[in-house]
Write an enzyme that holds these catalytic residues in place. Structure first.
Site, PDB file in Angstrom:
ATOM      1  N   ARG A  90       0.826  -1.204   0.000  1.00 34.05           N
ATOM      2  CA  ARG A  90       0.000   0.000   0.000  1.00 34.05           C
ATOM      3  C   ARG A  90       0.864   1.260   0.000  1.00 34.05           C
ATOM      4  O   ARG A  90       1.741   1.416   0.836  1.00 34.05           O
ATOM      5  CB  ARG A  90      -0.889  -0.009   1.251  1.00 34.05           C
ATOM      6  CG  ARG A  90      -1.590   1.294   1.559  1.00 34.05           C
ATOM      7  CD  ARG A  90      -2.771   1.497   0.647  1.00 34.05           C
ATOM      8  NE  ARG A  90      -3.392   2.780   0.891  1.00 34.05           N
ATOM      9  CZ  ARG A  90      -4.419   2.981   1.712  1.00 34.05           C
ATOM     10  NH1 ARG A  90      -4.929   1.975   2.375  1.00 34.05           N
ATOM     11  NH2 ARG A  90      -4.933   4.173   1.859  1.00 34.05           N
ATOM     12  N   ARG A  99      -5.436   1.278  -4.855  1.00 28.45           N
ATOM     13  CA  ARG A  99      -4.503   0.714  -3.876  1.00 28.45           C
ATOM     14  C   ARG A  99      -4.515  -0.811  -3.918  1.00 28.45           C
ATOM     15  O   ARG A  99      -5.516  -1.425  -4.258  1.00 28.45           O
ATOM     16  CB  ARG A  99      -4.816   1.203  -2.465  1.00 28.45           C
ATOM     17  CG  ARG A  99      -6.084   0.782  -1.784  1.00 28.45           C
ATOM     18  CD  ARG A  99      -7.323   1.618  -2.059  1.00 28.45           C
ATOM     19  NE  ARG A  99      -7.193   3.049  -1.918  1.00 28.45           N
ATOM     20  CZ  ARG A  99      -7.457   3.709  -0.785  1.00 28.45           C
ATOM     21  NH1 ARG A  99      -7.833   3.073   0.289  1.00 28.45           N
ATOM     22  NH2 ARG A  99      -7.353   5.012  -0.753  1.00 28.45           N
ATOM     23  N   ASP A 102      -6.577  -1.944   1.168  1.00 28.41           N
ATOM     24  CA  ASP A 102      -7.091  -0.985   2.147  1.00 28.41           C
ATOM     25  C   ASP A 102      -7.841  -1.803   3.191  1.00 28.41           C
ATOM     26  O   ASP A 102      -8.610  -2.697   2.832  1.00 28.41           O
ATOM     27  CB  ASP A 102      -8.068  -0.028   1.433  1.00 28.41           C
ATOM     28  CG  ASP A 102      -8.642   1.017   2.376  1.00 28.41           C
ATOM     29  OD1 ASP A 102      -7.874   1.573   3.180  1.00 28.41           O
ATOM     30  OD2 ASP A 102      -9.854   1.290   2.308  1.00 28.41           O
ATOM     31  N   ASP A 104     -10.212  -1.148   6.620  1.00 30.63           N
ATOM     32  CA  ASP A 104     -10.876  -0.171   7.491  1.00 30.63           C
ATOM     33  C   ASP A 104     -11.505  -0.880   8.678  1.00 30.63           C
ATOM     34  O   ASP A 104     -11.989  -2.011   8.556  1.00 30.63           O
ATOM     35  CB  ASP A 104     -11.987   0.569   6.733  1.00 30.63           C
ATOM     36  CG  ASP A 104     -11.435   1.535   5.695  1.00 30.63           C
ATOM     37  OD1 ASP A 104     -10.332   2.080   5.901  1.00 30.63           O
ATOM     38  OD2 ASP A 104     -12.119   1.746   4.673  1.00 30.63           O
TER      39      ASP A 104
END
Ligand SMILES: Nc1ncnc2c1ncn2[C@@H]1O[C@H](COP(=O)(O)OP(=O)(O)OP(=O)(O)O)[C@@H](O)[C@H]1O
Ligand SMILES: Nc1nc2c(c(=O)[nH]1)N=C(CO)CN2
Length: 163
Positions: A90, A99, A102, A104
């Site tokens: 990343r 990317r 990712d 989250d």
């Protein structure tokens, strides 16, 4: 022993070997200190959403979520996912840009977290079909704190597309 918390993490990748990267990131999480279990959803492909809206001209994303139990605190969990993002190539360029990986934090138990580095529940989760759809696969009764049932949130998004 520290308290065990159940969290929802979301994964997205639109560069490189997307499926493998998400699978490897889940394995990496599973092996990490303070992570007790990882239950991944099926993968879903989706059109890339950019700051200008959905863009079919950039590589589509593969998305998944996982239910994770951990005794890490919220920022310790963020440190871990940031480390895994970097490990899988990343590079932070633009916001909402392409990317390799990712990750989250969507929810952290039933807690709200607001620090300089972290906002939980994730502020965009309620409007992201690419988070809600795999989450619904994992848990048809899922509820997003502050917004309601995931099934209903997804219906609202899909109704918006139809109109
Ligand atoms: N719930 C959260 N999960 C992950 N990162 C978060 C969260 N809340 C705040 N952050 C912060 O956001 C920073 C930037 O994250 P990132 O570069 O992944 O944003 P983005 O993926 O472009 O946008 P978005 O967060 O809307 O998906 C991270 O370094 C982290 O400190
Ligand atoms: N389809 C899709 N689009 C995105 C995604 C994502 O995971 N899937 N993640 C973003 C930034 O976090 C921005 N746009």
């Amino acid at each position: 022993m520290r308290q065990l918390v159940t969290c929802i993490l979301a994964f997205g990748s639109n560069l490189g070997d997307r499926e493998n990267t998400i699978g490897a990131a889940c394995a990496e999480l599973m092996a990490a200190e303070g992570i007790h279990s990882v239950r991944p959803s099926p993968l879903h492909e989706s059109v890339a959403v950019t700051l200008r809206g959905p863009d079919p001209d950039i590589p589509p994303y593969m998305n998944a979520v996982a239910e994770v139990t951990t005794d890490r605190g919220p920022e310790e969990l963020l440190d871990l996912i940031n480390r895994i993002e970097v490990q899988y190539g990343r590079v932070r360029t633009e916001r909402w840009g392409s990317r390799t990986l990712d990750i989250d934090i969507i929810t952290y138990g039933g807690r709200m977290v607001q620090t300089e580095r972290l906002t939980v529940p994730h502020p965009h989760a309620f409007e992201r079909d690419f988070v809600l759809r795999p989450w619904l696969d994992l848990d048809p009764h899922a509820v997003l704190m502050g917004h309601g049932r995931v099934a209903e949130l997804l219906e609202i998004i899909e109704r918006g597309w139809a109109s």
